[in-house]
Scaffold this motif. Sequence first.
Motif, PDB file in Angstrom:
ATOM      1  N   GLU A 198       0.813  -1.229   0.000  1.00 48.06           N
ATOM      2  CA  GLU A 198       0.000   0.000   0.000  1.00 48.06           C
ATOM      3  C   GLU A 198       0.841   1.272   0.000  1.00 48.06           C
ATOM      4  OE1 GLU A 198      -2.583  -0.366   3.373  1.00 48.06           O
ATOM      5  OE2 GLU A 198      -3.855  -1.880   2.397  1.00 48.06           O
ATOM      6  N   ASP A 199       2.155   1.130  -0.265  1.00 44.09           N
ATOM      7  CA  ASP A 199       3.014   2.317  -0.183  1.00 44.09           C
ATOM      8  C   ASP A 199       3.064   3.109  -1.490  1.00 44.09           C
ATOM      9  OD1 ASP A 199       4.434   0.459  -1.634  1.00 44.09           O
ATOM     10  OD2 ASP A 199       6.051   0.231  -0.165  1.00 44.09           O
ATOM     11  N   ALA A 200       2.324   2.649  -2.518  1.00 41.69           N
ATOM     12  CA  ALA A 200       2.152   3.381  -3.783  1.00 41.69           C
ATOM     13  C   ALA A 200       3.444   3.585  -4.565  1.00 41.69           C
ATOM     14  CB  ALA A 200       1.472   4.743  -3.547  1.00 41.69           C
ATOM     15  N   LEU A 201       4.470   2.801  -4.291  1.00 41.77           N
ATOM     16  CA  LEU A 201       5.685   2.875  -5.119  1.00 41.77           C
ATOM     17  C   LEU A 201       5.361   2.385  -6.533  1.00 41.77           C
ATOM     18  CD1 LEU A 201       8.441   1.427  -2.729  1.00 41.77           C
ATOM     19  CD2 LEU A 201       8.039   3.823  -3.320  1.00 41.77           C
ATOM     20  N   PRO A 202       6.053   2.912  -7.535  1.00 45.45           N
ATOM     21  CA  PRO A 202       5.812   2.464  -8.910  1.00 45.45           C
ATOM     22  C   PRO A 202       6.042   0.953  -9.040  1.00 45.45           C
ATOM     23  CG  PRO A 202       7.229   4.402  -8.878  1.00 45.45           C
ATOM     24  CD  PRO A 202       7.082   3.958  -7.463  1.00 45.45           C
ATOM     25  N   GLU A 203       5.188   0.314  -9.844  1.00 48.94           N
ATOM     26  CA  GLU A 203       5.279  -1.127 -10.037  1.00 48.94           C
ATOM     27  C   GLU A 203       5.498  -1.452 -11.509  1.00 48.94           C
ATOM     28  OE1 GLU A 203       2.184  -2.035  -6.335  1.00 48.94           O
ATOM     29  OE2 GLU A 203       1.693  -2.777  -8.351  1.00 48.94           O
ATOM     30  N   PHE A 204       6.397  -2.412 -11.741  1.00 48.53           N
ATOM     31  CA  PHE A 204       6.682  -2.911 -13.086  1.00 48.53           C
ATOM     32  C   PHE A 204       6.463  -4.420 -13.070  1.00 48.53           C
ATOM     33  CE2 PHE A 204       8.935   1.052 -12.695  1.00 48.53           C
ATOM     34  CZ  PHE A 204       8.696   1.670 -13.909  1.00 48.53           C
ATOM     35  N   ALA A 205       5.462  -4.868 -13.812  1.00 50.63           N
ATOM     36  CA  ALA A 205       5.106  -6.285 -13.804  1.00 50.63           C
ATOM     37  C   ALA A 205       5.805  -7.017 -14.937  1.00 50.63           C
ATOM     38  CB  ALA A 205       3.587  -6.440 -13.929  1.00 50.63           C
ATOM     39  N   LEU A 206       6.112  -8.287 -14.687  1.00 55.18           N
ATOM     40  CA  LEU A 206       6.738  -9.144 -15.691  1.00 55.18           C
ATOM     41  C   LEU A 206       5.775 -10.257 -16.056  1.00 55.18           C
ATOM     42  CD1 LEU A 206       9.112  -8.130 -13.574  1.00 55.18           C
ATOM     43  CD2 LEU A 206      10.533  -9.523 -15.058  1.00 55.18           C
ATOM     44  N   ALA A 207       5.399 -10.310 -17.331  1.00 51.49           N
ATOM     45  CA  ALA A 207       4.475 -11.336 -17.815  1.00 51.49           C
ATOM     46  C   ALA A 207       5.160 -12.169 -18.881  1.00 51.49           C
ATOM     47  CB  ALA A 207       3.219 -10.681 -18.391  1.00 51.49           C
ATOM     48  N   GLY A 208       4.912 -13.467 -18.852  1.00 57.23           N
ATOM     49  CA  GLY A 208       5.503 -14.334 -19.865  1.00 57.23           C
ATOM     50  C   GLY A 208       5.161 -15.786 -19.582  1.00 57.23           C
ATOM     51  N   ARG A 209       5.432 -16.622 -20.557  1.00 62.10           N
ATOM     52  CA  ARG A 209       5.102 -18.028 -20.371  1.00 62.10           C
ATOM     53  C   ARG A 209       6.049 -18.668 -19.355  1.00 62.10           C
ATOM     54  NH1 ARG A 209       8.669 -21.296 -22.669  1.00 62.10           N
ATOM     55  NH2 ARG A 209       9.998 -20.565 -24.356  1.00 62.10           N
ATOM     56  N   SER A 210       5.671 -19.837 -18.862  1.00 67.34           N
ATOM     57  CA  SER A 210       6.495 -20.554 -17.901  1.00 67.34           C
ATOM     58  C   SER A 210       7.887 -20.822 -18.474  1.00 67.34           C
ATOM     59  CB  SER A 210       5.838 -21.890 -17.547  1.00 67.34           C
ATOM     60  OG  SER A 210       4.606 -21.681 -16.897  1.00 67.34           O
ATOM     61  N   ASN A 211       8.890 -20.631 -17.624  1.00 65.27           N
ATOM     62  CA  ASN A 211      10.281 -20.916 -17.983  1.00 65.27           C
ATOM     63  C   ASN A 211      10.871 -19.965 -19.024  1.00 65.27           C
ATOM     64  OD1 ASN A 211      11.361 -22.820 -16.318  1.00 65.27           O
ATOM     65  ND2 ASN A 211      11.510 -24.437 -17.835  1.00 65.27           N
ATOM     66  N   VAL A 212      10.275 -18.792 -19.174  1.00 65.85           N
ATOM     67  CA  VAL A 212      10.807 -17.836 -20.161  1.00 65.85           C
ATOM     68  C   VAL A 212      11.988 -17.041 -19.593  1.00 65.85           C
ATOM     69  CG1 VAL A 212       9.357 -15.823 -19.608  1.00 65.85           C
ATOM     70  CG2 VAL A 212      10.032 -16.251 -21.982  1.00 65.85           C
ATOM     71  N   GLY A 213      12.166 -17.120 -18.261  1.00 68.29           N
ATOM     72  CA  GLY A 213      13.324 -16.450 -17.660  1.00 68.29           C
ATOM     73  C   GLY A 213      13.005 -15.182 -16.897  1.00 68.29           C
TER      74      GLY A 213
END
Length: 204
Positions: free
Chosen positions: A20-35
């Motif tokens: 809840e600290d509102a820091l910027p977030e960068f999400a990582l999406a990808g298939r399983s085992n993509v690294g």
Amino acid sequence: MKITEAEFIISAVRPEQYPEDALPEFALAGRSNVGKSSLINRMIQRKNLARTSSQPGKTQQLNYYRVNQKLYFVDFPGYGYAKVSKVQREQFGQMIETFLGDREPLKMVLLIIDIRHAPSKDDCLMYKWLRHYNIPLTIVTTKADKIPKSQWQKHIKMIKETLEADPHDRVVLFSSETGLGRDELWEVLLSQMEETTENTVASE
């Protein structure tokens, strides 16, 4: 970027568990085992903070990693692994769609794709989701060390065509083994943070 502090914070499955600290977030999406986990470890220069696994489908929550008290990496569950049950896949989908549709601190999603392979149907679906929600994205092609440098642009072209990507989408070549792309990707993230801060100030 110099890393002075990096820590795992929480594995979240519901919005009330998100920080809840509102820091910027960068999400990582990808298939399983993509690294994805290896990419996080290379970005923060830690060997094992993000847990890598030889067993695809291991990550089943949103894993939050806080860096320098300034931002979060949010590691999504890998998609497309056959041994994950249909019910689990649907739960993953709902969890991620909830996050993408309603997460104010989210600044960008990194769509992680193995440069050696054409994007999967799930990669294409994720790309369309991000466009639907108008979420900034960067395509990160991992495992660039696994193919000759002379083949990089050909593979990037194939990836963008399969995704039906916007010509302006940024693509960062990345290798967790060699560190290729680390500095460039940090530049992308930091400039996105600056841009969103300026837009917020301008709108107030």
